[in-house]
Motif scaffolding. Structure first.
Motif, PDB file in Angstrom:
ATOM      1  N   TRP A  54       0.807  -1.214   0.000  1.00 30.76           N
ATOM      2  CA  TRP A  54       0.000   0.000   0.000  1.00 30.76           C
ATOM      3  C   TRP A  54       0.846   1.273   0.000  1.00 30.76           C
ATOM      4  O   TRP A  54       0.441   2.258  -0.573  1.00 30.76           O
ATOM      5  CB  TRP A  54      -0.999  -0.022   1.159  1.00 30.76           C
ATOM      6  N   ALA A  57      -0.610   4.564  -0.263  1.00 28.34           N
ATOM      7  CA  ALA A  57      -1.565   4.710  -1.367  1.00 28.34           C
ATOM      8  C   ALA A  57      -2.046   3.319  -1.772  1.00 28.34           C
ATOM      9  O   ALA A  57      -1.500   2.312  -1.337  1.00 28.34           O
ATOM     10  CB  ALA A  57      -0.901   5.407  -2.558  1.00 28.34           C
ATOM     11  N   GLN A  58      -3.047   3.283  -2.593  1.00 26.54           N
ATOM     12  CA  GLN A  58      -3.572   1.999  -3.080  1.00 26.54           C
ATOM     13  C   GLN A  58      -2.586   1.372  -4.073  1.00 26.54           C
ATOM     14  O   GLN A  58      -1.933   2.087  -4.829  1.00 26.54           O
ATOM     15  CB  GLN A  58      -4.918   2.215  -3.774  1.00 26.54           C
ATOM     16  N   ASN A  60      -1.547  -0.603  -7.547  1.00 23.78           N
ATOM     17  CA  ASN A  60      -1.986  -0.394  -8.926  1.00 23.78           C
ATOM     18  C   ASN A  60      -2.986  -1.487  -9.307  1.00 23.78           C
ATOM     19  O   ASN A  60      -2.626  -2.469  -9.949  1.00 23.78           O
ATOM     20  CB  ASN A  60      -0.764  -0.405  -9.851  1.00 23.78           C
ATOM     21  N   TRP A  61      -4.239  -1.312  -8.897  1.00 22.80           N
ATOM     22  CA  TRP A  61      -5.260  -2.341  -9.120  1.00 22.80           C
ATOM     23  C   TRP A  61      -5.478  -2.633 -10.601  1.00 22.80           C
ATOM     24  O   TRP A  61      -5.816  -3.751 -10.973  1.00 22.80           O
ATOM     25  CB  TRP A  61      -6.585  -1.929  -8.477  1.00 22.80           C
ATOM     26  N   LEU A  74      -9.940  -9.493  -1.435  1.00 25.23           N
ATOM     27  CA  LEU A  74      -9.515  -8.566  -0.392  1.00 25.23           C
ATOM     28  C   LEU A  74     -10.240  -8.937   0.896  1.00 25.23           C
ATOM     29  O   LEU A  74     -11.412  -9.317   0.871  1.00 25.23           O
ATOM     30  CB  LEU A  74      -9.826  -7.121  -0.789  1.00 25.23           C
ATOM     31  N   HIS A  78      -9.270  -2.411   7.202  1.00 30.37           N
ATOM     32  CA  HIS A  78      -9.290  -0.966   6.971  1.00 30.37           C
ATOM     33  C   HIS A  78      -7.910  -0.332   7.019  1.00 30.37           C
ATOM     34  O   HIS A  78      -7.710   0.735   6.445  1.00 30.37           O
ATOM     35  CB  HIS A  78     -10.213  -0.281   7.972  1.00 30.37           C
TER      36      HIS A  78
END
Length: 111
Positions: A54, A57-58, A60-61, A74, A78
């Protein structure tokens, strides 16, 4: 001695790649039903996704979701922390070598 029969992360691939998943097997055991077939339906590579991915940040989905051979799971946590299991993905292809190559490529792109 205490026994805690439960599903294990190392067998989560069974949801996508086996006739009967480890989760269904556990229900069958508790209900005293016959065990289901455990046949592998497809070669599969499962990759755990730890909180390290992570980086504030998220991941690279898009890199993962563009693969038509890959399923994302997933765990609904949280907060991502280094070493924390946040989910996994399974890449299924007719040939194991292809699944290994594709899963590794996806992992590189996620970072």
């Amino acid at each position: 001695m205490k026994l805690a029969p439960r599903t294990h992360n190392s067998g989560h691939y069974t949801l996508d790649a086996c006739i009967t998943s480890q989760f269904e097997q556990q229900v069958r055991m508790v209900c005293e039903l016959p065990f289901g077939a455990t046949d592998l339906l497809s070669p599969v590579v499962m990759v755990n996704m730890l909180g390290d991915l992570w980086h504030d940040a998220q991941p690279n989905w898009l890199a993962l979701l563009q693969s038509t051979n890959t399923k994302l799971h997933l765990y609904g946590k949280h907060e991502a922390r280094p070493g924390r299991k946040m989910g996994h993905y399974c890449t299924l292809t007719p040939q194991l070598d292809d699944a290994l190559t594709e899963a590794a490529h996806i992992f590189q792109q996620l970072q």
